[in-house]
Design an enzyme around this catalytic site. Structure first.
Site, PDB file in Angstrom:
ATOM      1  N   HIS A 172       0.989  52.752 -45.900  1.00  0.00           N
ATOM      2  CA  HIS A 172       0.829  54.222 -45.851  1.00  0.00           C
ATOM      3  C   HIS A 172       0.982  54.869 -47.228  1.00  0.00           C
ATOM      4  CE1 HIS A 172       0.594  54.088 -41.555  1.00  0.00           C
ATOM      5  NE2 HIS A 172       1.779  53.525 -41.442  1.00  0.00           N
ATOM      6  N   ASP A 208      -2.000  45.847 -38.700  1.00  0.00           N
ATOM      7  CA  ASP A 208      -0.855  46.643 -38.248  1.00  0.00           C
ATOM      8  C   ASP A 208      -1.342  47.626 -37.175  1.00  0.00           C
ATOM      9  OD1 ASP A 208       2.091  47.588 -39.271  1.00  0.00           O
ATOM     10  OD2 ASP A 208       0.908  49.330 -38.667  1.00  0.00           O
ATOM     11  N   HIS A 210      -0.818  50.736 -37.053  1.00  0.00           N
ATOM     12  CA  HIS A 210      -1.168  52.027 -37.653  1.00  0.00           C
ATOM     13  C   HIS A 210      -2.294  51.896 -38.671  1.00  0.00           C
ATOM     14  CE1 HIS A 210       3.160  52.391 -36.484  1.00  0.00           C
ATOM     15  NE2 HIS A 210       2.781  53.591 -36.088  1.00  0.00           N
ATOM     16  N   ASP A 298       3.652  45.683 -34.670  1.00  0.00           N
ATOM     17  CA  ASP A 298       3.827  46.870 -33.818  1.00  0.00           C
ATOM     18  C   ASP A 298       2.682  47.021 -32.814  1.00  0.00           C
ATOM     19  OD1 ASP A 298       2.373  47.332 -36.161  1.00  0.00           O
ATOM     20  OD2 ASP A 298       3.505  49.134 -36.732  1.00  0.00           O
TER      21      ASP A 298
HETATM   22  C1  OKP Z   1       4.783  52.316 -40.502  1.00  0.00           C
HETATM   23  B1  OKP Z   1       3.950  51.053 -40.363  1.00  0.00           B
HETATM   24  C2  OKP Z   1       5.012  59.459 -34.755  1.00  0.00           C
HETATM   25  C3  OKP Z   1       5.845  59.263 -35.987  1.00  0.00           C
HETATM   26  C4  OKP Z   1       5.515  57.972 -36.676  1.00  0.00           C
HETATM   27  C5  OKP Z   1       6.044  56.842 -38.786  1.00  0.00           C
HETATM   28  C6  OKP Z   1       5.505  55.490 -38.413  1.00  0.00           C
HETATM   29  C7  OKP Z   1       5.302  54.631 -39.612  1.00  0.00           C
HETATM   30  C8  OKP Z   1       4.774  53.250 -39.314  1.00  0.00           C
HETATM   31  N1  OKP Z   1       5.151  60.795 -34.184  1.00  0.00           N
HETATM   32  N2  OKP Z   1       6.444  57.691 -37.687  1.00  0.00           N
HETATM   33  O1  OKP Z   1       2.555  51.240 -40.278  1.00  0.00           O
HETATM   34  O2  OKP Z   1       4.341  50.171 -39.275  1.00  0.00           O
HETATM   35 ZN    ZN Z   2       2.597  50.134 -38.287  1.00  0.00          ZN
END
Ligand code: OKP
Ligand code: ZN
Length: 361
Positions: A172, A208, A210, A298
């Site tokens: 990120h 991942d 995300h 995840d």
């Molecule tokens: C990091 B990685 C949702 C809030 C999410 C941040 C998640 C970061 C993930 N409302 N908070 O990609 O695993």
């Molecule tokens: Zn993630």
């Protein structure tokens, strides 16, 4: 049976001091999902399964980081904690989380961070309220980069595969922005270092849960780095503002970014179908450098912040699909927050990668 060199697993204990953290989620202060046990559990499970030769990273210095990130971001992360302490801006030594953000409509007026005290500048470079800074954050983030670059060194010197146990994660983090638990973009720094070491076509595959908004932004207009990502549809999932299928890069980078947003509940069959398309894009790009794999667990069915439905045994099938690319691969750890399962998931994934390749356990 052939004798193979063991799988290099690069790790560092520096991440342990990036701890004691809270994140603010929907207005609530909660314990961080991104915690040290994520990595210690993976280490324990790999060791228990007899997988990997563990090694410490070597120091690569700041230059590879500055090749990807703005110096203002790097020095901000380096000094934020001590600045806040010196300014008395952090009574009780609480984790630093900005409260005022330099969002685009504010910056549109021509205003910016210059002249602002460093302790107050975090909001000019921070994405969210989930990425606290403590005393151990900068050393941990620096070590995570060294871990990733050391794994890259192993693959460049002939190992078919190396596993970088990076923490904090990285995908990120953009040129001048941290957030989403990430400070420096470990995978992007590796990709850029591969370019600087002669690669003309470097592929990053991101599995991942995300979208890796940072990685996408860093290589958005470049044709020499392909970024292909499978992730939860940003219509419902963090980081919300990127990761749609129509985002495909621009200029020389047109079509060198490709996104596969997935519906909630996607299980292994749907996942593997999208992954087959993603792998075909990597194949068509014909990389001339090792593959960089941003690996998150995840996507697991019981992940506390995800809604996909992969099971532990499915990770072996995901890994086998990646192995089908027959490319030397640098595996960079990103997310995965089901602490009780992350070790088994890593063994499932990495064990299958090892089985498919000319590396020993
Ligand atoms: C990091 B990685 C949702 C809030 C999410 C941040 C998640 C970061 C993930 N409302 N908070 O990609 O695993
Ligand atoms: Zn993630």
């Amino acid at each position: 049976m052939a004798i193979h060199a063991p799988l290099p697993v690069v790790h560092s204990s520096a991440h342990l001091a990036h701890d004691g953290l809270v994140e603010v989620l929907a207005g609530h202060e909660i314990p961080c999902f991104e915690r040290p046990e994520r990595i210690t559990e993976i280490e324990r499970a790999l060791a228990g399964a007899g997988i990997g030769a563990f090694e410490e990273p070597t120091e690569h210095g700041a230059d590879p980081i500055l090749a990807v990130h703005d110096a203002a971001l790097v020095s901000l992360i380096e000094h934020a904690w001590t600045d806040a302490a010196t300014a008395g801006a952090n009574p009780g030594g609480r984790p630093l989380i900005p409260d005022t953000f330099l969002v685009a409509p504010y910056r549109a007026g021509g205003y910016g961070p210059s002249g602002t005290e460093r302790a107050n500048r975090l909001g000019a470079h921070c994405l969210d309220t989930a990425t606290p800074i403590v005393a151990g954050t900068y050393p941990a983030a620096r070590a995570a980069v060294d871990v990733a670059l050391t794994a890259a060194d192993r693959v460049l010197s002939g190992a078919p595969l190396a596993y970088a146990l990076c923490r904090p994660p990285g995908h990120h983090a953009a040129r001048e922005m941290y957030g989403g638990y990430c400070f420096f973009n470990n995978a992007a720094i590796v990709a850029e270092s591969l370019v600087r070491r002669g690669g003309t076509r470097v592929a990053i595959l991101d599995v991942d849960y995300h979208h890796g908004n940072g990685t996408q932004q860093l290589f958005w207009d470049r044709g020499d780095v392909l970024y292909v990502s499978l992730h939860a549809d940003p219509a419902r999932a963090f980081p919300y503002f990127s990761g749609h299928a129509y985002e495909r890069g621009s200029g020389p980078g047109a079509d060198a970014t490709r996104n596969f947003p997935l519906p909630a509940g996607t299980a292994v069959d749907g996942y593997l179908a999208a992954l087959a398309e993603a792998c075909a894009l990597v194949e068509a790009f014909a990389p001339d450098a090792p593959l960089v794999l941003s690996l998150g667990f995840d996507t697991f069915e019981r992940d506390p912040i995800g809604d996909l439905a992969l099971r532990t045994e499915d990770y072996a099938r995901v890994a086998t699909a990646v192995s089908g690319l027959h490319r030397p691969t640098i595996v960079v750890q990103e997310g995965g927050y089901a602490i009780d399962a992350i070790g088994a998931n890593a063994v499932s994934f990495i064990g299958a990668l090892v089985d498919q390749r000319a590396v020993g356990a």
